[in-house]
Write a protein that holds these residues in place. Structure first.
Motif, PDB file in Angstrom:
ATOM      1  N   TRP A   1      -6.643   8.236  -1.330  1.00 45.41           N
ATOM      2  CA  TRP A   1      -7.507   7.327  -2.095  1.00 45.41           C
ATOM      3  C   TRP A   1      -7.170   7.398  -3.574  1.00 45.41           C
ATOM      4  N   ALA A   2      -6.932   8.611  -4.087  1.00 45.58           N
ATOM      5  CA  ALA A   2      -6.584   8.764  -5.501  1.00 45.58           C
ATOM      6  C   ALA A   2      -5.281   8.027  -5.811  1.00 45.58           C
ATOM      7  N   PHE A   3      -4.319   8.149  -4.923  1.00 45.04           N
ATOM      8  CA  PHE A   3      -3.055   7.442  -5.093  1.00 45.04           C
ATOM      9  C   PHE A   3      -3.280   5.927  -5.120  1.00 45.04           C
ATOM     10  N   ASP A   4      -4.056   5.408  -4.170  1.00 48.11           N
ATOM     11  CA  ASP A   4      -4.326   3.966  -4.129  1.00 48.11           C
ATOM     12  C   ASP A   4      -5.087   3.511  -5.378  1.00 48.11           C
ATOM     13  N   ALA A   5      -6.058   4.318  -5.822  1.00 52.06           N
ATOM     14  CA  ALA A   5      -6.836   3.946  -7.001  1.00 52.06           C
ATOM     15  C   ALA A   5      -5.952   3.883  -8.244  1.00 52.06           C
ATOM     16  N   PHE A   6      -5.040   4.840  -8.368  1.00 58.90           N
ATOM     17  CA  PHE A   6      -4.143   4.822  -9.521  1.00 58.90           C
ATOM     18  C   PHE A   6      -3.185   3.634  -9.440  1.00 58.90           C
ATOM     19  N   GLN A   7      -2.674   3.354  -8.250  1.00 54.89           N
ATOM     20  CA  GLN A   7      -1.818   2.183  -8.074  1.00 54.89           C
ATOM     21  C   GLN A   7      -2.575   0.893  -8.401  1.00 54.89           C
ATOM     22  N   ALA A   8      -3.821   0.821  -7.957  1.00 58.99           N
ATOM     23  CA  ALA A   8      -4.641  -0.365  -8.226  1.00 58.99           C
ATOM     24  C   ALA A   8      -4.894  -0.509  -9.721  1.00 58.99           C
ATOM     25  N   ALA A   9      -5.096   0.606 -10.416  1.00 56.63           N
ATOM     26  CA  ALA A   9      -5.306   0.556 -11.868  1.00 56.63           C
ATOM     27  C   ALA A   9      -4.088  -0.046 -12.558  1.00 56.63           C
ATOM     28  N   GLY A  10      -2.900   0.382 -12.157  1.00 55.06           N
ATOM     29  CA  GLY A  10      -1.691  -0.188 -12.737  1.00 55.06           C
ATOM     30  C   GLY A  10      -1.533  -1.666 -12.424  1.00 55.06           C
TER      31      GLY A  10
END
Length: 257
Positions: free
Chosen positions: A85-94
């Protein structure tokens, strides 16, 4: 970790919210110019924030690739899901930073980046047998503000119980949604809190449409992902929706209105 929302004071003054009937063509252009200036400033500051969060995550060895977080999950059965989830959230932020159509998109990029950092901090704390850091409770009126006051603490509960008979509409309004100290004080004083604005189209007549600034949470849900969740502060579905491009679909619906 990083101090949250260090850029808040640098972003102000906030863009004033306008009513459609008050806008001449000159005023409309002024609103658009002020919005563009605010967007440029926020884009720069959020970009710095997302980059800084990414540096922390990489240093902490969060798996920032699609190779999978399982090898970092350890014995914690929740770690794999939390790292993913943290990985997806960071990707989504970018992704939001690259494709933002409005100020709430940029705010959501900052919120999701910070939530990725929080989620990974929780994984690390559990792995080390330490207390899990409490996630930020963000201000609903502007999720870039300082953390919302905890109105559910024992002291506040006791105070509300003792003062229940004296509670009026302002106190009820202040307790209705999470609010930072500044927004809460404004509500208690009968003033409008410093809300995050969004630019939306409003039809003034058969031939004239204007773009006006409104509180981000008043934008119809078919036009924005962010009006019901404080720009991604509450709920876990937002990274996956962003990665599927839902934010672009709703922004396109707003442009066609």
């Amino acid at each position: 970790m990083l101090r949250r929302w260090w850029f808040l004071d640098r972003l102000r003054p906030a863009v004033p919210v306008q009513r459609p009937g008050e806008l001449s063509k000159e005023q409309q252009q002024l609103v658009l110019d002020e919005w563009a200036t605010a967007r440029e400033r926020l884009d720069r500051l959020v970009s710095e924030r997302v980059t800084a969060v990414g540096d922390v995550l990489r240093t902490a060895e969060l798996p920032l690739s699609s190779s999978g977080p399982a090898e970092h999950a350890g014995s914690d059965p929740r770690a794999e899901g939390d790292c993913a989830w943290a990985f997806d959230a960071f990707q989504a932020a970018g992704k939001l930073l690259d494709e933002a159509a409005d100020l709430p998109d940029l705010a959501a990029a900052a919120v999701l980046a910070d939530r990725a950092l929080e989620r990974f901090a929780a994984v690390r704390a559990r792995a080390a047998g330490q207390p899990v850091p409490k996630a930020a409770r963000r201000c609903f009126y502007n999720p870039l503000h300082t953390a919302a006051e905890d109105t559910h603490s024992p002291v506040r509960k006791q105070h509300r119980k003792e003062a229940r008979r004296r509670t009026g509409p302002r106190e009820a309004a202040a307790d209705r949604r999470p609010a930072c100290p500044s927004c809460r004080r404004a509500i208690l004083a009968g003033q409008t809190p410093d809300v995050l604005p969004a630019l939306v189209p409003v039809k003034l007549s058969r031939l004239r449409t204007a773009r006006v600034l409104v509180p981000y949470y008043s934008v119809p849900q078919q036009w924005s992902l962010w009006s019901v969740c404080a720009c991604g502060a509450y709920g876990d579905e937002w990274p996956s929706l962003v990665l599927r491009g839902e934010h672009r679909k709703r922004a396109a619906a707003a442009r066609k209105a």
